[in-house]
Structure formats: C-alpha cells, structure tokens
Scaffold this active site. Sequence first.
Site, mmCIF file in Angstrom:
data_model
loop_
_atom_site.group_PDB
_atom_site.id
_atom_site.type_symbol
_atom_site.label_atom_id
_atom_site.label_comp_id
_atom_site.label_asym_id
_atom_site.label_seq_id
_atom_site.Cartn_x
_atom_site.Cartn_y
_atom_site.Cartn_z
ATOM 1 N N LEU A 195 29.653 34.548 45.670
ATOM 2 C CA LEU A 195 30.072 33.666 44.580
ATOM 3 C C LEU A 195 31.019 34.391 43.631
ATOM 4 O O LEU A 195 32.020 33.835 43.192
ATOM 5 C CB LEU A 195 28.849 33.144 43.834
ATOM 6 C CG LEU A 195 28.026 32.169 44.674
ATOM 7 C CD1 LEU A 195 26.659 31.934 44.059
ATOM 8 C CD2 LEU A 195 28.765 30.843 44.845
ATOM 9 N N LYS A 196 30.703 35.642 43.355
ATOM 10 C CA LYS A 196 31.542 36.439 42.480
ATOM 11 C C LYS A 196 32.939 36.586 43.088
ATOM 12 O O LYS A 196 33.951 36.516 42.407
ATOM 13 C CB LYS A 196 30.900 37.818 42.360
ATOM 14 C CG LYS A 196 31.279 38.576 41.125
ATOM 15 C CD LYS A 196 30.256 39.667 40.957
ATOM 16 C CE LYS A 196 30.761 40.857 40.198
ATOM 17 N NZ LYS A 196 29.768 41.940 40.239
ATOM 18 N N ILE A 224 34.484 34.594 45.121
ATOM 19 C CA ILE A 224 35.259 33.366 44.999
ATOM 20 C C ILE A 224 35.791 33.194 43.586
ATOM 21 O O ILE A 224 36.951 32.876 43.366
ATOM 22 C CB ILE A 224 34.383 32.143 45.365
ATOM 23 C CG1 ILE A 224 34.153 32.136 46.860
ATOM 24 C CG2 ILE A 224 35.041 30.862 44.915
ATOM 25 C CD1 ILE A 224 33.629 30.827 47.360
ATOM 26 N N LYS A 225 34.909 33.452 42.635
ATOM 27 C CA LYS A 225 35.275 33.238 41.240
ATOM 28 C C LYS A 225 36.341 34.212 40.777
ATOM 29 O O LYS A 225 37.271 33.859 40.083
ATOM 30 C CB LYS A 225 34.028 33.393 40.354
ATOM 31 C CG LYS A 225 33.538 32.062 39.801
ATOM 32 C CD LYS A 225 32.492 32.296 38.727
ATOM 33 C CE LYS A 225 31.110 31.997 39.269
ATOM 34 N NZ LYS A 225 30.000 32.518 38.514
ATOM 35 N N ASN A 226 36.149 35.476 41.157
ATOM 36 C CA ASN A 226 37.012 36.515 40.602
ATOM 37 C C ASN A 226 37.925 37.122 41.637
ATOM 38 O O ASN A 226 38.106 38.317 41.667
ATOM 39 C CB ASN A 226 36.166 37.651 40.016
ATOM 40 C CG ASN A 226 35.246 37.143 38.935
ATOM 41 O OD1 ASN A 226 35.561 36.166 38.288
ATOM 42 N ND2 ASN A 226 34.137 37.795 38.760
#
Lengths: 337, 324
Positions: free
Chosen positions: A99-100, A102-104
């Site tokens: 998730l990290k 994808i986000k960052n």
Amino acid sequence: MGKYSDSTEWEDVDPIPQDDGGPNPLAAIAYTEEYSEAMSYLRAAMAKDEKSDRALGLTEDIIRMNPAHYTVWLYRADMLFTLQKDLLQELEWLNKISLKHIKNFQIWYPYHVPQAGKAEAYGLRRHHRQVVMSHIPTIPPTETAFLALMFAKDVKNYHVWSYRQWLVRQFSLWDSELPYVESLLQSDVRNNSAWNHRWFVIFARHMDPTKHSIKNGDADSEVPPEIIEREIEYTKAAISTAPQNQSPWNYLRGVLGKKGMGLVELKSFAEQYADLEKEDEVRSSHALDFLADVYAEEEQKERSGRALELLARRYDPIRKNYWNYRRSLLGLKQVGA
Amino acid sequence: MSLVSGPGRGGASTGHVPDEIKLVVEKHVEYIQTLDTRQDELEYWLTEHLRLNGVYWGLTALHLLGHPEALPRLATIDFVLSSQHESGGFGAAPGHDAHMLYTVSAVQILGTVDALEELDRRGKAGREKVGQYIADLQSQETGSFAGDEWGETDTRFLYGALNALSLLHMLHLVDIPKAVTYIQNCANFDGGYGVSPGAESHAGQIFTCVGALAIAGRLDLVDRDRLGGWLSERQLPNGGLSGRPEKLEDVCYSWWVASSLAMIDRLHWIDRDKLSQFILQCQDSEKGGIADRPGDMVDVFHTVFGLAGLSLIGFPGLVAVDPI
Ligand SMILES: [Zn+2]
C-alpha cells in the site's frame, strides 16, 4: 562507515562488494552508499546460505530501497519457510509495503522509472504473496480488505486482478465473487477488468483448466441455461445505461456463443441503439457492429453492408480497412475514403 | 545499458505540433550511447535488475536506426557472459540470480551481434546447457513455462523460451504441442489472450501468445478476424494504441499491438499514418529518446518500442523489423 559495518550484529561478516565485470565494463554499477552497503552484506549472507532473523531484516531493508530486485525476494521466501516464520505476520508486512508503495511511488522512485521496472516490482510482490499464501490452509480474513484497498488505488491493476483470480481458484471463492463484481460494475460500468472477472467467476469455474474449452463460440452444456439467461439480461441492462461501451457488447457475444444460438435473438434489442434508417441517431457503434453480424446471419447482405458502411464512413472511420474487409466477406465493394 | 529515464521529455518543447515531424535518427543514436555515462544517478542502480533487458533494448534500437556499431560489440558480449551462471541461465547483471527473462535477453543479444558460438567458446556454460536451462523450466503438466525455480508462470516466459530456443535451434528440447494447448487456454471470449487462463485480454500478452504460436507454426489456431478486430480497436483518435479497452494510449503498445497484427496479416486494419504521427510526437527531437506519451520523460524501453513500431509500419529511414 555504514549501517551494517557499524553494527555488532553483523561484525562477523565480511561484505562482498559488487563485481561489475572488469575494467571499464559496459554496465559498471554506481550505487549510492546505503544501498551498496546493504547489498554487499546480502551477497555475503547468501554466499554462506545464512538463514537468520538478521538476514530477514536485511532483505526487508533492501526491499524497502528497491522492491524490484528479484534475488532478494527469492532469498527471503526461502528463509521464511526454513525458519518456519509466522506467515500471517509476513502477509501483514507485505500489505503495509504494497500500500505504501502505491501511495508513495514518487518517494520510492524519486525519478520516473521505466514502466517495466514498476511492473516488475508489482509482479514480485504478487508472486511473493502467492508463494506465502499457498502455505496457508484457509484464507485470512484480512485478505479481501487488502485487495479492496489495492483496487481503491487502481481498479484495473493487472497484477492485482491476476492475483485475485489465483486466490479465487486456490480457496474456491466462486460464490462470494459475483456480488463483488457487481459492485465494481455499479461504480464503473466501463471497467473491462471487472467484466472479464465476471466471465471468470461464472464460466471459467465450469472449465477444466487442462482442456481447451474457453474460446468464444464453443457451446457449453455445463453452464445451466438459467445462468445464461440471467447473464444476457444483466448485460442488456448494463448496455442500456451506456450503449457506447465495448465491454458488455463483447461479453454479450461471449454469452450468446456459450448458448450456441447465434445473435439474431437480440436483433430488436440492438436496433434500439442503431437504426439504419436514422443515420444521425446511431447511439452505439458496437450496436452497428452487432447488427452487421445479425443481418449477415439472416442473409440480409445489403443491410449488413449498410451497417458496415456507416462504421467505415462515419462511426469508426479510423478502422475503415477493417470494416471494408467485413464488407468484402459479404461480397460487397469497399467504402471510399 | 542504463534504464535511467530523461533527461528529455517527449514533444514537450513546443505546444504546437507541426504537420510533419521528422524522425531524429542521429539524436536517438546519441541518446542511447550516452545512457551508460549516467551511472551516478540513483535510478541507475534501482533498475539494475533490468540491465540485461536494457542492453537488448538499446542494441535493438541501434540496429533499427542503422547504427549497430554504436555499441561496442566485444564489451557487449563480455557483459552478457559475465551475467551467466554455471546452470546455463543468466541473471540481469553479475551477481543476480538466473531467470528466464534475462536468459532470453542474453540469447537475443548474442543472436543480434552474431555471437552465439561465444557461449561454447568462453561462457560458463555452452549452448547446449543454455537450451537445457530454458527447457527445464517447462511444466510437464501444463506445458507452460516458469520464470525460475520458484515456478511463477506467465505467457511472457513461454514466448521468451520458444524465441530463445528457436535462435539456438533447440526447439526439439521442449513439448511444443503442450505449450500450444496452454496458449489456447489463455484465449478469451473477446478474441484476445491473457497472462494465464481466465486473465483479462492484454495487448502485451497477446503479442507473447501469438508470437509463440507463430514460432510453433500454429497460427492456424488463431481466430484472425476476431483478434484483429480487438487489436485494431485499441487505436485511439489521437492515433496511439492502448493495451486494453478504456486504457490510455502508450508508445510501447505501438509494438505489441502492431506486431501482433502483422503476424496475423491484419496490420492494415489500423491507421498507420496516425500511429506514426503519434509516435513522432512522443520523441524528444532535441536530445533524443522516446517517451510513453507526449510530455513524459523519455526512456530506452519506449525508445526501442516506438522505433520498432515505426519500422513495422514502414516508416522511412529505419531498418525493417521482423514482427516475431
Ligand atoms: Zn509503455
């Protein structure tokens, strides 16, 4: 001086620096220090086939810096199983970094990275997840929530879809998938990935994966007729909300192929969206395409040719060679530019 | 070969697009040549796991541009051989595990510079062993190919395996009919092919499936009209091609879509002039290189697939490319 060279935990290890293939090599390697140091300890740990908690930590560190390095993933998976680590904990970690990531993405990769590198990172995480998951007997309750978060970021991510199909097969989740697909199509009826998944949960479950039988046009007696009818109705309703949407039209052809009855039964349905007598009011090029086949099935060559002519000249001129080819199959001449 | 992107951007310098844009051959050659001087950039090591692919892409681009000599032949061969393992397989760079993708790239590079016999002369393993490494990754059960001992399967690996084995003249080492059956299982209701049975149709995967069938001599199994219809539908009004319905255009699909169409004799179903206009708009005409779409950073991956697309549709000034 470095994170590993200064640590007492690693003081027994002699790091192995990169051997970049001799003087002035074509692809000499220029690492930044932190990554380069971590990699030299990785090489040392792998050289003696070390399987330990500290080596697991090391792989975590390297993956944080470069999630697209496949060797480190393989080494990590190997250690997890040898050390009999808690796999649910591994999943939790994997969720966090996925998730990290994808986000960052811009923080992980400060510059634009070639698409292939980005795809590779996705692929490796998916594969690792699959390897871990195949050692877990029942699906963890957190898994669907995780996938929902991934789809919230990109609902067409090919790797996530491919993993989801694997998961459905692995844990036989066929029945719970359909409501989920419907919710996705509800929010975006043009999501081709969701249409494909609908096909997968309804038709592919009846398929022996070792036998070739999925192709359109193979009438399939194993699919109950009421399911075929339900799918036809569902797809018609979806088309009525957005007639110029290729996915449900393709799906409809697929379902009719399974039924093995031809396209003619949906003639009046398609004519709602494309009336050959009212050229200006055509609402769907896909309906024209569909009708061209319907009329050809009915041996109405001129009408079929007229639908193809409208496509070539007005509604899809970029593909006029394709539509003209279809006309030639009917023995009709080309539509000029 | 570095996969560092930029420094330039495709078509960003002018807002206005002239009617006729030229292909800047010399600039692209220079762009590829300077890639390896950029080793001080962070992105250089972040993409190390793709290095061997990068060499193949750069080399292919230079061949298409008619400047095969722009990359030193001997150094290229040395680098490829330095990535080999005793098993016959190749890693992405020295010190990386062997994997199907890099082994295929290695064979393709050596084939391109006409140096496959170097494997027997000074490789860690000779041609026979390289072929065997690839062949051993085929699943006896399904006919598909894994990328490594961990067993992930992907039609990319199947195509790569057949492509490399055909360059090595060793197709007899694998079960071709089983591989063909597996590809048929990847065929979808919409006429396309996905990465595995049941997966969504995707232009990149279609290229690998159709390419593998072409090598196997089984293009008769393809429903050419239906697949050609799907592929030609990927062209968007701006001329660019996308990989799936409702997705954006991207230069790399110029190759996956157009070469698949060429293999089934349907290339004329897309508008070639519009496609070449789109690709040319994605090049940085000052510093060289091609981006995925206008305004984005250029990189070697999109440079080679943009050039290959142009070559395929007969754009003047490029060496002709074979669709497989
Ligand atoms: Zn691309």
